[in-house]
Design a protein around this motif. Structure first.
Motif, mmCIF file in Angstrom:
data_model
loop_
_atom_site.group_PDB
_atom_site.id
_atom_site.type_symbol
_atom_site.label_atom_id
_atom_site.label_comp_id
_atom_site.label_asym_id
_atom_site.label_seq_id
_atom_site.Cartn_x
_atom_site.Cartn_y
_atom_site.Cartn_z
ATOM 1 N N SER A 105 92.011 46.717 8.871
ATOM 2 C CA SER A 105 90.728 46.562 9.228
ATOM 3 C C SER A 105 89.749 47.884 9.110
ATOM 4 O O SER A 105 88.950 47.938 8.684
ATOM 5 N N LEU A 106 90.510 48.849 9.615
ATOM 6 C CA LEU A 106 89.763 50.298 9.545
ATOM 7 C C LEU A 106 89.789 50.772 8.189
ATOM 8 O O LEU A 106 88.730 51.535 7.828
ATOM 9 N N ALA A 108 89.110 49.062 5.740
ATOM 10 C CA ALA A 108 88.168 47.998 5.048
ATOM 11 C C ALA A 108 86.891 48.322 5.577
ATOM 12 O O ALA A 108 85.851 48.417 4.744
ATOM 13 N N ARG A 109 86.659 48.506 6.846
ATOM 14 C CA ARG A 109 85.123 48.319 7.430
ATOM 15 C C ARG A 109 85.130 49.534 8.257
ATOM 16 O O ARG A 109 83.981 49.696 8.979
ATOM 17 N N GLY A 110 86.140 50.502 8.373
ATOM 18 C CA GLY A 110 85.725 51.633 9.311
ATOM 19 C C GLY A 110 86.051 51.187 10.750
ATOM 20 O O GLY A 110 86.102 49.972 11.151
ATOM 21 N N GLN A 111 85.927 52.379 11.741
ATOM 22 C CA GLN A 111 85.934 51.890 13.053
ATOM 23 C C GLN A 111 84.742 51.418 13.504
ATOM 24 O O GLN A 111 83.636 52.058 13.532
ATOM 25 N N GLN A 112 84.833 50.127 14.097
ATOM 26 C CA GLN A 112 83.661 49.339 14.482
ATOM 27 C C GLN A 112 83.435 49.518 16.011
ATOM 28 O O GLN A 112 82.168 49.621 16.412
ATOM 29 N N THR A 113 84.367 49.786 16.902
ATOM 30 C CA THR A 113 84.269 49.895 18.104
ATOM 31 C C THR A 113 84.912 51.508 18.782
ATOM 32 O O THR A 113 86.000 51.724 18.479
ATOM 33 N N ARG A 133 93.288 51.753 18.565
ATOM 34 C CA ARG A 133 92.484 52.235 17.595
ATOM 35 C C ARG A 133 92.935 53.659 17.148
ATOM 36 O O ARG A 133 92.867 53.776 16.249
ATOM 37 N N ARG A 148 87.588 60.503 6.344
ATOM 38 C CA ARG A 148 87.159 59.484 7.366
ATOM 39 C C ARG A 148 87.994 59.116 8.679
ATOM 40 O O ARG A 148 87.445 58.777 9.683
#
Length: 343
Positions: A105-106, A108-113, A133, A148
């Motif tokens: 998930s990280l 694909a979308r980077g850190q979201q929270t 995380r 990143r």
């Protein structure tokens, strides 16, 4: 008649007390235009404009400073500045498949929270919540070498009581509901030992105030298991609710049970959770048979009955005895039942 001397009209810039003096004539001998207007504004206007801009900048800076200090602004911090063991974690191990899903998930979308931290030094931050995380970002930073993943988005919480930090960590894991009862009970005991709470009952009721009462009661039952077997079991987080309650009962009935289980594990350490569970069940069965034999030889009239919830009812010579974790709620319910029967 005498000639009258001709007077030139006044030049305005000469009359202004704030203007710099200007020459009467240009280098080529020509005179400047009459009533010339000064080219720059009066200094008082400059001062007022600068003061206004400075005040606006100070207000913006103060707003940003307060937002950061109050933990309302997300900042990016270097991974190597995060102290991940600032608190004793309630999670003992992370499942590999869960970490792999988080890493994907990280990627694909980077850190979201953002994670939550508290500043402990000039360039040091103690982790409050977001251990998974942070761990996933560390793995990606080492494995991928991607820029990143060299920093982490974080909310810098204001320094507060340790109880609030532990509560934030517990609440995050309760939302996912994937902690074992052993891990829940363990953080209650460790937080109490750290002096965060005066006793385990206060720690339990504070850390797990939002969970259902029945679940809190089960965590309370596991406190006995953690106190007796923490460090003895190699895979305690794999204990099921049923097996944990059986262990609690065995520990309450037999003071030597924990030592026998420790000796068995030291002689042949279990390779995995399944092997450890089989050994626990074998020890429980051996204790059950020993108690049965002892009861039959010494006191044939003595009977033991499992009342559920880790409570054992012992009947002997017209007396009934409750053994186990008899809490205030059970005591009140039992008194109400006896009074209703006129006992």
């Amino acid at each position: 008649m005498a000639k009258r001397k001709r007077l030139d009209p006044p030049v305005l810039h000469r009359l202004s007390p704030f203007a710099d003096p200007a020459p009467e004539s240009a280098p080529d001998g020509t005179r400047g235009p009459a009533f010339a207007t000064p080219e720059r504004a009066a200094p008082i206007a400059d001062i007022a404009g600068a003061a206004s801009a400075s005040a606006a900048l100070e207000e913006i800076s103060d707003t940003l400073r307060r937002a950061r200090d109050e933990g309302r602004m997300i900042v990016e911090l270097p991974l190597n500045q995060i102290i991940d063991d600032h608190l004793i974690r309630d999670r003992m191990h992370a499942q590999d498949d869960d970490m792999e899903a988080l890493e994907a998930s990280l990627l694909a979308r980077g850190q979201q929270t953002p994670i939550e931290v508290v500043q402990t030094g000039p360039e040091a931050y103690g982790l409050i919540s977001g251990w998974r995380r942070l761990e996933a970002l560390k793995r990606l930073s080492l494995g991928k070498g991607d820029a990143r993943f060299r920093t982490v988005k974080a909310l810098v919480r204001p320094p507060s009581e340790s109880a609030e930090s532990y509560l934030a960590m517990v609440e995050e894991n309760e939302i996912r509901a994937d902690l074992s009862f052993y891990e829940r009970a363990r953080i209650v005991i460790l937080a109490t030992r750290q002096g965060v709470f005066p006793d385990t009952e206060t720690a339990l009721n504070t850390l797990f105030a939002s969970v259902p009462r029945a679940r809190r009661s089960k965590i309370r039952s596991f406190l006995v298991v953690v106190q007796a077997l923490d460090g003895v079991l190699r895979f305690p987080e794999a204990l099921t609710e049923r097996l944990g309650l059986q262990l609690m009962k065995a520990l309450d009935e037999d003071a030597g049970f924990a030592e026998r289980l420790r000796a068995a594990g030291a002689a042949e350490p279990p390779a995995d959770a399944g092997a450890e569970r089989a050994r626990i069940e074998a020890c429980l069965e051996a204790q059950k048979q020993a108690l049965k034999a002892e009861t039959g030889s010494k006191n044939p009239g003595k009977r033991r009955m499992d009342a559920g919830g880790g409570i054992t009812l012992v009947a002997e010579k017209g007396k009934l005895t409750l053994r186990g974790r008899v809490d205030a709620t059970l005591e009140a319910d039992l008194l109400d039942w006896l009074r209703a029967r006129g006992a």
